[in-house]
Write an enzyme that holds these catalytic residues in place. Structure first.
Site, short mmCIF file in Angstrom:
data_model
loop_
_atom_site.label_atom_id
_atom_site.label_comp_id
_atom_site.label_asym_id
_atom_site.label_seq_id
_atom_site.Cartn_x
_atom_site.Cartn_y
_atom_site.Cartn_z
N ASP A 11 0.86 -1.16 0.00
CA ASP A 11 0.00 0.00 0.00
C ASP A 11 0.92 1.24 0.00
OD1 ASP A 11 -2.37 1.64 0.51
OD2 ASP A 11 -1.57 1.82 2.54
N ASP A 13 -0.11 5.17 0.90
CA ASP A 13 -0.33 6.10 2.00
C ASP A 13 -0.40 5.35 3.33
OD1 ASP A 13 -2.09 8.89 0.73
OD2 ASP A 13 -1.24 7.31 -0.49
N ASP A 169 -1.54 -0.78 5.93
CA ASP A 169 -1.75 -0.21 7.27
C ASP A 169 -3.22 -0.13 7.67
OD1 ASP A 169 -2.18 1.96 5.33
OD2 ASP A 169 -2.37 3.23 7.10
#
Length: 223
Positions: A11, A13, A169
């Site tokens: 991922d 961001d 995250d």
């Protein structure tokens, strides 16, 4: 997992890059332009995830049903296209991790719900040729947690599910990996904390970037 992984998909961001300040600044520029109240950094942290459309929907009263939603989204896009690199930085230890992975011959890609133009711009700026495949939100590819972008990246990299690890995250990343049939490692330095991640099914947690190496094949000693 450890003896088979040859591909890592990240991922963007909250995993590789700390983009929160630029996202907040662009959100608030759009809020100001369209007559809405601004938001704090922590509020925007809670709003991000699953694309910029949802970020703006969570930022304005009534969400996507608000008649000013489309204009606010466009204002955000215009500002972010010009300012997505102002404050964004790689998290501490990320560049060192990527160097190690590259030296080990690990294939790497980025999967993000951020707009494709921003994903490619950030990838080129920060990672260059280290990460050759970057897929953002665009027409014809369903957003995470749909597996489309993951499967497309794996095909481009020549990777198979059993050899691919997904690092993210958020709960969206956990669901994305599950839907794609690949293993997931959740990092706690991003936009969601350890408690949240565990509540949403995280099984493999890391707190520093180089802890990811524990999930990769060991380096053979030279003969």
């Amino acid at each position: 997992m450890k003896t088979e992984v040859n591909t890592v998909l990240f991922d963007l961001d909250g995993t590789l890059l700390d983009t929160l300040q630029d996202l907040t600044n662009s959100t608030n520029a759009a809020m100001e332009k369209m007559g809405f109240a601004p938001h704090t950094l922590d509020e925007v942290r809670r709003f991000v995830g699953n694309g910029i459309g949802n970020l703006i929907a969570r930022s304005i009263p009534g969400g996507k049903e608000n008649p000013r939603f489309a204009g606010t989204l466009e204002a955000f896009k215009e500002h972010y296209a010009k300012h997505c690199l102002d404050k964004t930085r790689a998290y501490p230890g990320i560049m060192e991790l990527l160097d190690i992975l590259q030296k080990r011959g690990i294939r790497m890609g980025i999967i993000s719900n951020k707009a494709d133009f921003a994903v490619k711009s950030l990838c080129e700026k920060f990672f260059g040729e280290q990460i050759p495949v970057a897929v953002g939100e665009r027409e014809g590819v369903r957003r995470k947690p749909a597996p489309d972008a993951v499967l497309a990246a794996m095909e481009e990299l020549g990777s198979r599910p059993e050899g691919t690890l997904y690092v993210g995250d958020s709960d969206v990343d956990i669901d994305t990996a599950r839907n794609a049939g690949i293993a997931c490692v959740s990092c706690t330095w991003g936009f969601r904390d350890q408690t949240f991640l565990k509540e949403h099914g995280a099984e493999n947690l890391i707190h520093q970037p180089q802890e990811l190496l524990l999930f990769l094949p060991p380096v053979s000693d030279p003969a």
